[in-house]
Motif scaffolding. Structure first.
Motif, PDB file in Angstrom:
ATOM      1  N   UNK A 166       0.778  -1.225   0.000  1.00 26.50           N
ATOM      2  CA  UNK A 166       0.000   0.000   0.000  1.00 26.50           C
ATOM      3  C   UNK A 166       0.812   1.280   0.000  1.00 26.50           C
ATOM      4  N   UNK A 167       0.075   2.403   0.147  1.00 28.63           N
ATOM      5  CA  UNK A 167       0.683   3.728   0.049  1.00 28.63           C
ATOM      6  C   UNK A 167       0.476   4.534   1.323  1.00 28.63           C
ATOM      7  N   UNK A 168       1.567   5.010   1.905  1.00 27.32           N
ATOM      8  CA  UNK A 168       1.460   5.908   3.059  1.00 27.32           C
ATOM      9  C   UNK A 168       0.713   7.186   2.722  1.00 27.32           C
ATOM     10  N   UNK A 169       0.755   7.583   1.463  1.00 25.54           N
ATOM     11  CA  UNK A 169       0.068   8.808   1.045  1.00 25.54           C
ATOM     12  C   UNK A 169      -1.428   8.717   1.314  1.00 25.54           C
ATOM     13  N   UNK A 170      -1.966   7.507   1.300  1.00 23.46           N
ATOM     14  CA  UNK A 170      -3.377   7.294   1.597  1.00 23.46           C
ATOM     15  C   UNK A 170      -3.583   6.689   2.980  1.00 23.46           C
ATOM     16  N   UNK A 171      -2.684   5.800   3.394  1.00 22.71           N
ATOM     17  CA  UNK A 171      -2.858   5.107   4.666  1.00 22.71           C
ATOM     18  C   UNK A 171      -2.736   6.045   5.859  1.00 22.71           C
ATOM     19  N   UNK A 172      -1.836   7.017   5.789  1.00 29.31           N
ATOM     20  CA  UNK A 172      -1.668   7.924   6.940  1.00 29.31           C
ATOM     21  C   UNK A 172      -2.863   8.856   7.128  1.00 29.31           C
ATOM     22  N   UNK A 173      -3.352   9.537   6.085  1.00 26.43           N
ATOM     23  CA  UNK A 173      -4.562  10.348   6.297  1.00 26.43           C
ATOM     24  C   UNK A 173      -5.777   9.494   6.641  1.00 26.43           C
ATOM     25  N   UNK A 174      -5.803   8.247   6.192  1.00 22.95           N
ATOM     26  CA  UNK A 174      -6.877   7.334   6.572  1.00 22.95           C
ATOM     27  C   UNK A 174      -6.776   7.004   8.062  1.00 22.95           C
ATOM     28  N   UNK A 175      -5.579   6.704   8.522  1.00 20.04           N
ATOM     29  CA  UNK A 175      -5.336   6.405   9.935  1.00 20.04           C
ATOM     30  C   UNK A 175      -5.688   7.583  10.827  1.00 20.04           C
ATOM     31  N   UNK A 176      -5.383   8.786  10.352  1.00 22.80           N
ATOM     32  CA  UNK A 176      -5.585   9.985  11.172  1.00 22.80           C
ATOM     33  C   UNK A 176      -6.987  10.565  11.047  1.00 22.80           C
ATOM     34  N   UNK A 177      -7.846   9.916  10.292  1.00 27.56           N
ATOM     35  CA  UNK A 177      -9.223  10.382  10.177  1.00 27.56           C
ATOM     36  C   UNK A 177      -9.420  11.537   9.221  1.00 27.56           C
ATOM     37  N   UNK A 178      -8.408  11.844   8.429  1.00 23.91           N
ATOM     38  CA  UNK A 178      -8.521  12.933   7.458  1.00 23.91           C
ATOM     39  C   UNK A 178      -9.444  12.523   6.313  1.00 23.91           C
ATOM     40  N   UNK A 179      -9.363  11.258   5.925  1.00 24.81           N
ATOM     41  CA  UNK A 179     -10.224  10.710   4.877  1.00 24.81           C
ATOM     42  C   UNK A 179     -10.774   9.369   5.353  1.00 24.81           C
ATOM     43  N   UNK A 180     -11.749   8.845   4.626  1.00 26.79           N
ATOM     44  CA  UNK A 180     -12.226   7.483   4.824  1.00 26.79           C
ATOM     45  C   UNK A 180     -11.886   6.679   3.576  1.00 26.79           C
ATOM     46  N   UNK A 181     -12.066   5.378   3.622  1.00 28.93           N
ATOM     47  CA  UNK A 181     -11.790   4.549   2.454  1.00 28.93           C
ATOM     48  C   UNK A 181     -12.638   4.977   1.259  1.00 28.93           C
ATOM     49  N   UNK A 182     -13.820   5.498   1.541  1.00 34.55           N
ATOM     50  CA  UNK A 182     -14.697   5.951   0.466  1.00 34.55           C
ATOM     51  C   UNK A 182     -14.176   7.153  -0.289  1.00 34.55           C
ATOM     52  N   UNK A 183     -13.151   7.817   0.252  1.00 39.17           N
ATOM     53  CA  UNK A 183     -12.571   8.981  -0.425  1.00 39.17           C
ATOM     54  C   UNK A 183     -11.815   8.563  -1.686  1.00 39.17           C
ATOM     55  N   UNK A 184     -11.388   7.297  -1.759  1.00 42.92           N
ATOM     56  CA  UNK A 184     -10.752   6.810  -2.982  1.00 42.92           C
ATOM     57  C   UNK A 184     -11.854   6.672  -4.027  1.00 42.92           C
ATOM     58  N   UNK A 185     -11.884   7.604  -4.953  1.00 45.65           N
ATOM     59  CA  UNK A 185     -13.018   7.753  -5.875  1.00 45.65           C
ATOM     60  C   UNK A 185     -13.138   6.607  -6.867  1.00 45.65           C
TER      61      UNK A 185
END
Length: 329
Positions: free
Chosen positions: A255-274
């Motif tokens: 995976x990618x930290x670019x997505x996993x870190x904001x996902x972990x921190x609540x900045x985005x949800x999995x649904x943000x991946x369009x």
């Protein structure tokens, strides 16, 4: 078994054909017709490196293969590439090994072709200013590939080493016949860019929302288990697309930290991946909705891309009688 070296692979691989082949492979992957399990790897902590295995099957291209790829970042600045790879192709009907080929050139080409495919799908039609962040093999291949899908008339290159950035700018200017300049900073390179291609091993983000112009299409292929290329604000605001949701959101080494870190921190949800690229290609998901929208393609690399590239190379080699046949018995 057919054996092909790096120079042969480079001569046989047509980038325009590769972009089209990736479109088919990504559509097949999203539709469940192709298979690419998550990457697995063994780490080499004392060198901050790893060796990964990436098997893939693309029935429509008639290819079953596996790539072994090593990533040793401390090779940067030496004659030895940071990424080195081998690909073994097998007969998808019998499982017999049919070809062994250099995967280093394929990795560089297919990664850039994937980014170019994303630009063809998501960048504005009139995108003409390209920012290339990084000075390695991926930076070079991305500049070349982007010029094939959009009317690029100006390129800016930025890197940690200004001398390397200037050298790459000179090479690209001669090869692509467009003005290429070395920028002093990431921000300077990104100012006014219509497409931004991040190809670094950076720990800290080289793509920051404050540096981006509305309407830019960002591609990010850099991988660093200890960092990321894109800041939270960019990820949160952008229309985010990937090769595979499963791969992009999987733990290391897939995976990618670019997505996993904001996902972990609540900045985005999995649904943000369009969307996945294959969903855009099939028309199952919409792409860019306005000229002002920021779009982001975060690539982690999936094996069906290597499979599509290997199929093209092997077919061309057999057609032109290139390579050496060896027996394994």
């Amino acid at each position: 078994m057919l054996v092909l070296g790096r120079s042969q692979v480079e001569a046989l691989l047509d980038v325009d054909a590769l972009i089209d082949a990736l479109a088919s492979a990504m559509t097949d992957l999203s539709a469940g017709r192709a298979s690419a399990p998550d990457r697995v790897a063994v780490t080499v902590p004392e060198r901050d490196g790893f060796l990964a295995a990436m098997p893939g099957l693309v029935p429509s291209a008639g290819v079953l293969m596996s790539k072994l790829v090593s990533v040793f970042p401390h090779n940067g600045g030496t004659p030895v590439p940071t990424h080195q790879a081998l690909i073994v192709a097998f007969d998808p009907h019998t499982g017999e090994p049919t070809a062994l080929l250099d995967g280093t050139a394929i990795t560089a080409a297919r990664t850039a072709a994937g980014s170019a495919l994303s630009a063809r799908l998501l960048a504005r039609e009139d995108a003409s200013v390209l920012a290339v962040l990084g000075t390695g093999a991926q930076a070079r291949s991305h500049a070349e590939a982007m010029c094939r899908v959009r009317p690029i008339r100006r390129i800016r290159v930025a890197g940690r080493d200004r001398t390397k950035a200037a050298a790459l700018a000179g090479e690209l200017s001669a090869a692509l016949r467009v003005p290429v300049e070395a920028a002093a900073t990431w921000a300077e390179a990104l100012d006014g860019a219509d497409i931004a291609a991040a190809t670094t091993h950076s720990v800290e983000p080289v793509i920051r929302r404050a540096w981006l112009t509305p309407g830019v299409h960002v591609t990010s292929v850099g991988f660093n288990p200890d960092g990321r290329e894109i800041d939270d604000a960019t990820v949160a605001e952008a229309l985010v697309c990937v090769e595979s949701r499963q791969a992009a959101l999987a733990p290391f080494p897939a995976g990618s930290n670019d997505l996993l870190r904001p996902l972990r921190d609540g900045v985005i949800t999995e649904g943000h991946v369009h969307a996945e690229l294959g969903e855009l290609l099939a028309g199952n998901k919409p792409g860019r909705s306005s000229d002002q929208q920021i779009t982001l393609y975060k690539s982690v690399g999936v094996a069906v891309q290597d499979a599509a590239a290997a199929a093209l190379v092997v077919a061309a080699a057999r057609e032109r009688s290139v390579g050496v046949e060896i027996g394994l018995e």
